[in-house]
Design a protein around this motif. Sequence first.
Motif, PDB file in Angstrom:
ATOM      1  N   MET A   1      49.756  53.164  64.808  1.00 37.00           N
ATOM      2  CA  MET A   1      49.497  51.908  65.460  1.00 37.00           C
ATOM      3  C   MET A   1      48.419  52.115  66.523  1.00 37.00           C
ATOM      4  N   VAL A   2      47.479  51.196  66.587  1.00 40.09           N
ATOM      5  CA  VAL A   2      46.417  51.228  67.576  1.00 40.09           C
ATOM      6  C   VAL A   2      46.831  50.392  68.786  1.00 40.09           C
ATOM      7  N   ARG A   3      46.736  50.995  69.972  1.00 38.05           N
ATOM      8  CA  ARG A   3      47.021  50.243  71.195  1.00 38.05           C
ATOM      9  C   ARG A   3      45.702  49.830  71.827  1.00 38.05           C
ATOM     10  N   LEU A   4      45.687  48.598  72.381  1.00 36.16           N
ATOM     11  CA  LEU A   4      44.502  48.130  73.073  1.00 36.16           C
ATOM     12  C   LEU A   4      44.896  47.195  74.199  1.00 36.16           C
ATOM     13  N   PHE A   5      43.951  46.968  75.102  1.00 38.16           N
ATOM     14  CA  PHE A   5      44.154  46.063  76.226  1.00 38.16           C
ATOM     15  C   PHE A   5      42.941  45.159  76.286  1.00 38.16           C
ATOM     16  N   VAL A   6      43.164  43.852  76.461  1.00 38.86           N
ATOM     17  CA  VAL A   6      42.076  42.888  76.579  1.00 38.86           C
ATOM     18  C   VAL A   6      42.028  42.401  78.025  1.00 38.86           C
ATOM     19  N   ALA A   7      40.897  42.620  78.685  1.00 36.40           N
ATOM     20  CA  ALA A   7      40.706  42.212  80.076  1.00 36.40           C
ATOM     21  C   ALA A   7      39.687  41.078  80.137  1.00 36.40           C
ATOM     22  N   VAL A   8      39.942  40.092  80.973  1.00 34.33           N
ATOM     23  CA  VAL A   8      39.027  38.967  81.150  1.00 34.33           C
ATOM     24  C   VAL A   8      37.962  39.359  82.159  1.00 34.33           C
ATOM     25  N   THR A   9      36.713  39.059  81.827  1.00 36.48           N
ATOM     26  CA  THR A   9      35.606  39.392  82.718  1.00 36.48           C
ATOM     27  C   THR A   9      34.664  38.210  82.863  1.00 36.48           C
ATOM     28  N   ASP A  10      33.794  38.281  83.841  1.00 33.45           N
ATOM     29  CA  ASP A  10      32.859  37.214  84.191  1.00 33.45           C
ATOM     30  C   ASP A  10      31.605  37.284  83.319  1.00 33.45           C
ATOM     31  N   LYS A  11      31.124  36.135  82.831  1.00 34.47           N
ATOM     32  CA  LYS A  11      29.954  36.113  81.956  1.00 34.47           C
ATOM     33  C   LYS A  11      28.707  36.638  82.655  1.00 34.47           C
ATOM     34  N   SER A  12      28.510  36.305  83.920  1.00 35.28           N
ATOM     35  CA  SER A  12      27.308  36.781  84.604  1.00 35.28           C
ATOM     36  C   SER A  12      27.312  38.306  84.744  1.00 35.28           C
ATOM     37  N   TRP A  13      28.496  38.901  84.966  1.00 31.03           N
ATOM     38  CA  TRP A  13      28.603  40.362  85.038  1.00 31.03           C
ATOM     39  C   TRP A  13      28.324  40.965  83.661  1.00 31.03           C
ATOM     40  N   LEU A  47      39.175  46.334  75.732  1.00 26.02           N
ATOM     41  CA  LEU A  47      38.256  45.287  75.297  1.00 26.02           C
ATOM     42  C   LEU A  47      37.997  44.298  76.422  1.00 26.02           C
ATOM     43  N   PHE A  48      36.812  43.671  76.391  1.00 28.23           N
ATOM     44  CA  PHE A  48      36.417  42.691  77.394  1.00 28.23           C
ATOM     45  C   PHE A  48      36.265  41.314  76.752  1.00 28.23           C
ATOM     46  N   LYS A  49      36.911  40.321  77.354  1.00 25.45           N
ATOM     47  CA  LYS A  49      36.856  38.930  76.902  1.00 25.45           C
ATOM     48  C   LYS A  49      36.297  38.092  78.038  1.00 25.45           C
ATOM     49  N   LEU A  50      35.447  37.113  77.709  1.00 26.26           N
ATOM     50  CA  LEU A  50      34.884  36.236  78.724  1.00 26.26           C
ATOM     51  C   LEU A  50      35.867  35.151  79.134  1.00 26.26           C
ATOM     52  N   HIS A  51      35.698  34.681  80.372  1.00 28.02           N
ATOM     53  CA  HIS A  51      36.457  33.523  80.863  1.00 28.02           C
ATOM     54  C   HIS A  51      36.150  32.298  80.003  1.00 28.02           C
TER      55      HIS A  51
END
Length: 74
Positions: A1-13, A47-51
């Motif tokens: 099984m692959v573990r991952l974490f998705v964090a919300v980040t700012d589009k301008s950054w 992983l990075f996800k946008l607002h």
Amino acid sequence: MVRLFVAVTDKSWFDQLSASAPHDEVNFWQPSGTTQFRALQPGELFLFKLHAPNNFIVGGGIFGHASIAPLSLA
């Protein structure tokens, strides 16, 4: 099984980082962070996800380590 974490980040950054040279390392931090990040072990996917309204994954990497540091070091 692959573990991952998705964090919300700012589009301008994200735009600033993606417009510059390729990066071997990036820092992901949160203001007033006072608890140790324990969601991943080194080597797992971060992983990075946008607002909203751009709710999609825009990048990611391999998690290395986490630490609590003062804002002056961020």
